[in-house]
Scaffold this active site. Structure first.
Site, PDB file in Angstrom:
ATOM      1  N   GLY A 154       0.867  -1.191   0.000  1.00 31.21           N
ATOM      2  CA  GLY A 154       0.000   0.000   0.000  1.00 31.21           C
ATOM      3  C   GLY A 154       0.890   1.223   0.000  1.00 31.21           C
ATOM      4  O   GLY A 154       2.021   1.188  -0.502  1.00 31.21           O
ATOM      5  N   ARG A 155       0.369   2.289   0.621  1.00 33.01           N
ATOM      6  CA  ARG A 155       1.129   3.543   0.638  1.00 33.01           C
ATOM      7  C   ARG A 155       2.490   3.394   1.335  1.00 33.01           C
ATOM      8  O   ARG A 155       3.517   3.810   0.816  1.00 33.01           O
ATOM      9  CB  ARG A 155       0.319   4.621   1.366  1.00 33.01           C
ATOM     10  CG  ARG A 155      -0.671   5.314   0.461  1.00 33.01           C
ATOM     11  CD  ARG A 155      -1.274   6.482   1.187  1.00 33.01           C
ATOM     12  NE  ARG A 155      -2.307   5.985   2.091  1.00 33.01           N
ATOM     13  CZ  ARG A 155      -3.553   6.454   2.131  1.00 33.01           C
ATOM     14  NH1 ARG A 155      -3.899   7.423   1.337  1.00 33.01           N
ATOM     15  NH2 ARG A 155      -4.434   5.968   2.966  1.00 33.01           N
ATOM     16  N   ILE A 156       2.467   2.787   2.541  1.00 30.25           N
ATOM     17  CA  ILE A 156       3.727   2.692   3.302  1.00 30.25           C
ATOM     18  C   ILE A 156       4.689   1.719   2.625  1.00 30.25           C
ATOM     19  O   ILE A 156       5.881   2.000   2.477  1.00 30.25           O
ATOM     20  CB  ILE A 156       3.453   2.297   4.776  1.00 30.25           C
ATOM     21  CG1 ILE A 156       2.615   3.392   5.448  1.00 30.25           C
ATOM     22  CG2 ILE A 156       4.760   2.080   5.545  1.00 30.25           C
ATOM     23  CD1 ILE A 156       2.144   3.080   6.867  1.00 30.25           C
ATOM     24  N   SER A 175       0.970  -8.746  -2.039  1.00 31.26           N
ATOM     25  CA  SER A 175      -0.118  -7.917  -1.528  1.00 31.26           C
ATOM     26  C   SER A 175      -1.436  -8.556  -1.899  1.00 31.26           C
ATOM     27  O   SER A 175      -1.480  -9.368  -2.835  1.00 31.26           O
ATOM     28  CB  SER A 175      -0.073  -6.566  -2.247  1.00 31.26           C
ATOM     29  OG  SER A 175       0.107  -5.507  -1.365  1.00 31.26           O
ATOM     30  N   ARG A 176      -2.499  -8.151  -1.206  1.00 29.95           N
ATOM     31  CA  ARG A 176      -3.823  -8.667  -1.585  1.00 29.95           C
ATOM     32  C   ARG A 176      -4.161  -8.241  -3.011  1.00 29.95           C
ATOM     33  O   ARG A 176      -4.755  -8.970  -3.774  1.00 29.95           O
ATOM     34  CB  ARG A 176      -4.882  -8.113  -0.639  1.00 29.95           C
ATOM     35  CG  ARG A 176      -4.848  -8.795   0.709  1.00 29.95           C
ATOM     36  CD  ARG A 176      -6.199  -8.874   1.289  1.00 29.95           C
ATOM     37  NE  ARG A 176      -6.604  -7.551   1.771  1.00 29.95           N
ATOM     38  CZ  ARG A 176      -7.689  -7.350   2.503  1.00 29.95           C
ATOM     39  NH1 ARG A 176      -8.468  -8.357   2.816  1.00 29.95           N
ATOM     40  NH2 ARG A 176      -8.018  -6.157   2.915  1.00 29.95           N
ATOM     41  N   ARG A 236       1.184  -4.258  11.632  1.00 35.96           N
ATOM     42  CA  ARG A 236       0.449  -4.513  12.861  1.00 35.96           C
ATOM     43  C   ARG A 236       1.004  -5.763  13.537  1.00 35.96           C
ATOM     44  O   ARG A 236       1.364  -6.742  12.870  1.00 35.96           O
ATOM     45  CB  ARG A 236      -1.050  -4.693  12.574  1.00 35.96           C
ATOM     46  CG  ARG A 236      -1.775  -3.383  12.343  1.00 35.96           C
ATOM     47  CD  ARG A 236      -1.770  -2.517  13.609  1.00 35.96           C
ATOM     48  NE  ARG A 236      -2.462  -1.250  13.442  1.00 35.96           N
ATOM     49  CZ  ARG A 236      -1.855  -0.065  13.328  1.00 35.96           C
ATOM     50  NH1 ARG A 236      -0.542   0.024  13.317  1.00 35.96           N
ATOM     51  NH2 ARG A 236      -2.554   1.050  13.236  1.00 35.96           N
ATOM     52  N   GLU A 265       0.193  -5.757  22.177  1.00 34.80           N
ATOM     53  CA  GLU A 265       0.731  -4.460  22.561  1.00 34.80           C
ATOM     54  C   GLU A 265      -0.024  -3.853  23.755  1.00 34.80           C
ATOM     55  O   GLU A 265      -1.256  -3.920  23.752  1.00 34.80           O
ATOM     56  CB  GLU A 265       0.583  -3.535  21.337  1.00 34.80           C
ATOM     57  CG  GLU A 265       1.667  -2.534  21.227  1.00 34.80           C
ATOM     58  CD  GLU A 265       1.646  -1.847  19.865  1.00 34.80           C
ATOM     59  OE1 GLU A 265       1.782  -2.532  18.836  1.00 34.80           O
ATOM     60  OE2 GLU A 265       1.485  -0.629  19.859  1.00 34.80           O
ATOM     61  N   HIS A 283       6.382   1.198  19.152  1.00 40.31           N
ATOM     62  CA  HIS A 283       5.401   1.740  18.193  1.00 40.31           C
ATOM     63  C   HIS A 283       5.688   3.222  17.873  1.00 40.31           C
ATOM     64  O   HIS A 283       4.883   4.106  18.189  1.00 40.31           O
ATOM     65  CB  HIS A 283       3.972   1.555  18.722  1.00 40.31           C
ATOM     66  CG  HIS A 283       2.953   1.516  17.611  1.00 40.31           C
ATOM     67  ND1 HIS A 283       1.834   0.730  17.643  1.00 40.31           N
ATOM     68  CD2 HIS A 283       2.900   2.174  16.421  1.00 40.31           C
ATOM     69  CE1 HIS A 283       1.122   0.911  16.544  1.00 40.31           C
ATOM     70  NE2 HIS A 283       1.761   1.794  15.777  1.00 40.31           N
ATOM     71  N   GLY A 285       6.387   4.312  14.678  1.00 44.57           N
ATOM     72  CA  GLY A 285       6.279   4.516  13.228  1.00 44.57           C
ATOM     73  C   GLY A 285       6.035   5.951  12.805  1.00 44.57           C
ATOM     74  O   GLY A 285       6.707   6.485  11.917  1.00 44.57           O
TER      75      GLY A 285
HETATM   76  C1  DGY Z   1      -1.279   4.278  12.731  1.00 47.15           C
HETATM   77  O1  DGY Z   1      -1.622   5.444  12.555  1.00 47.15           O
HETATM   78  O2  DGY Z   1      -2.049   3.342  12.493  1.00 47.15           O
HETATM   79  C2  DGY Z   1       0.119   4.051  13.194  1.00 47.15           C
HETATM   80  O3  DGY Z   1       0.363   2.761  13.593  1.00 47.15           O
HETATM   81  C3  DGY Z   1       0.485   5.048  14.290  1.00 47.15           C
HETATM   82  O4  DGY Z   1       1.867   5.143  14.324  1.00 47.15           O
END
Ligand code: DGY
Length: 327
Positions: A154-156, A175-176, A236, A265, A283, A285
């Site tokens: 996806g985007r990331i 990817s799906r 995730r 988590e 976490h 990111g």
């Molecule tokens: C999100 O926005 O889903 C990210 O995991 C937060 O860092």
């Protein structure tokens, strides 16, 4: 005056903007709210700004009779019962787009810190063990020229893959959905899941949590990966079976791992904490000043739009529009 409840302190100035027209309450402590606290504080709110650790389930939604909008300050929304919110004619919004590049940077920080043993090296030096250059000291694995595998283009995933160009890497992905644009622009090759496992030197998980990704990486998958490979997860936590990962790392089934997200988590599997060949971060990111401020701005904007009778920009449940929206 309509009430907005925010479950955590947010960076930036957008909350001051909210205070001009709404009664705003913010949970002031630097810890997640307990369930009881959340139920009590959200109770009479017209809008809540939530974080991804806040469970917005049927019970919470049911208890908030005046609620018009749940504005999640995150791109992921798996903490929210979206079908139920939709049924109750409540907008659900998120903060997409703004954290893409920041999260991709972090994936690379993990790739590099695991492959070059940066965290181990830092502790080694601080512990006073650095007595001089040695040919066998903390040898890592090369990154440049290797194969980068992306799970979830996806985007990331695309942003992570784009950065691989500077390292002269080949990019493969699973990817799906096929990402034809990505294939063309970043010369990424689509492969099936077994080949992603088999061919990747660095396998980065950027997928969201869904029925297909949940628990997708366990011991069987690790056994199909290269013994020299590195697994990174910025998607995730529940995508990886942590106990099985600890076993694979301990037994040298794969070479190393870097995690930003966890199966349960904020709990982290004890077996992982004992290992040196994994980098574990809490976490982070999207954790830059610029990006977290932008996320807060968007979360606030979504609330302002919803409470002033407009459609918020980042609507996750557009089906709600088909219902007779509350004003
Ligand atoms: C999100 O926005 O889903 C990210 O995991 C937060 O860092």
């Amino acid at each position: 005056m309509k009430k907005v409840f925010i479950t955590a302190n947010l960076p930036g100035k957008s909350v001051d903007l909210l205070r001009r027209d709404f009664h705003v309450e913010v949970f002031p402590e630097e810890r997640p709210m307990t369930r009881t606290e959340l139920l009590k504080s959200a109770n009479n709110a017209h809008a809540i700004i939530t974080m991804l650790f806040d469970k917005v389930d049927r019970i919470l939604i049911e208890s908030c009779q005046k609620l018009c909008v749940i504005s999640n300050c995150a791109v992921g929304t798996e903490n929210i019962d979206i079908p139920y919110a939709t049924e109750k004619r409540i907008f659900v919004t998120n903060t997409p787009g703004v954290l893409t590049e920041t999260t991709a940077d972090l994936a690379w920080a993990l790739i590099l810190s695991v492959s070059r043993r940066l965290v181990e090296g830092d502790s080694f030096l601080r512990d006073g063990k650095f007595i001089g250059w040695r040919p066998l000291l903390l040898l890592g694995v090369n990154v440049y020229g290797k194969t980068l595998g992306i799970y979830g283009m996806g985007r990331i995933g695309t942003a992570v893959a784009r950065r691989a160009k500077g390292f002269d890497m080949q990019v493969i992905y699973h990817s799906r959905r096929r990402n034809k644009d990505g294939e063309r622009k970043i010369r990424a090759k689509y492969v099936d899941f077994p080949n992603l496992l088999k061919e990747s030197d660095f396998l980065v998980i950027t997928a969201p949590l869904n029925d297909e990704s949940r628990g997708r990486f366990g011991i069987e998958e690790f056994r199909k990966m290269k013994r020299t490979s590195v697994l990174v997860n910025v998607g995730r936590g529940q995508i990886i079976k942590e106990k099985e990962l600890a076993f694979a790392l301990k037994e040298g089934i794969i070479w190393g791992a870097g995690l930003d997200v966890y199966e349960r988590e904020p709990h982290v599997e004890e077996g992982l904490l004992e290992l040196k060949n994994i980098v574990l971060i809490p976490h982070l990111g999207s954790a830059t000043q610029e990006t977290r401020t932008r996320m807060a701005d968007i979360a606030v904007e979504n609330v302002i739009l919803a409470l002033s009778g407009n459609i918020p920009k980042n609507l996750v449940n557009p089906k709600v529009l088909g219902e007779n929206k509350k004003s």
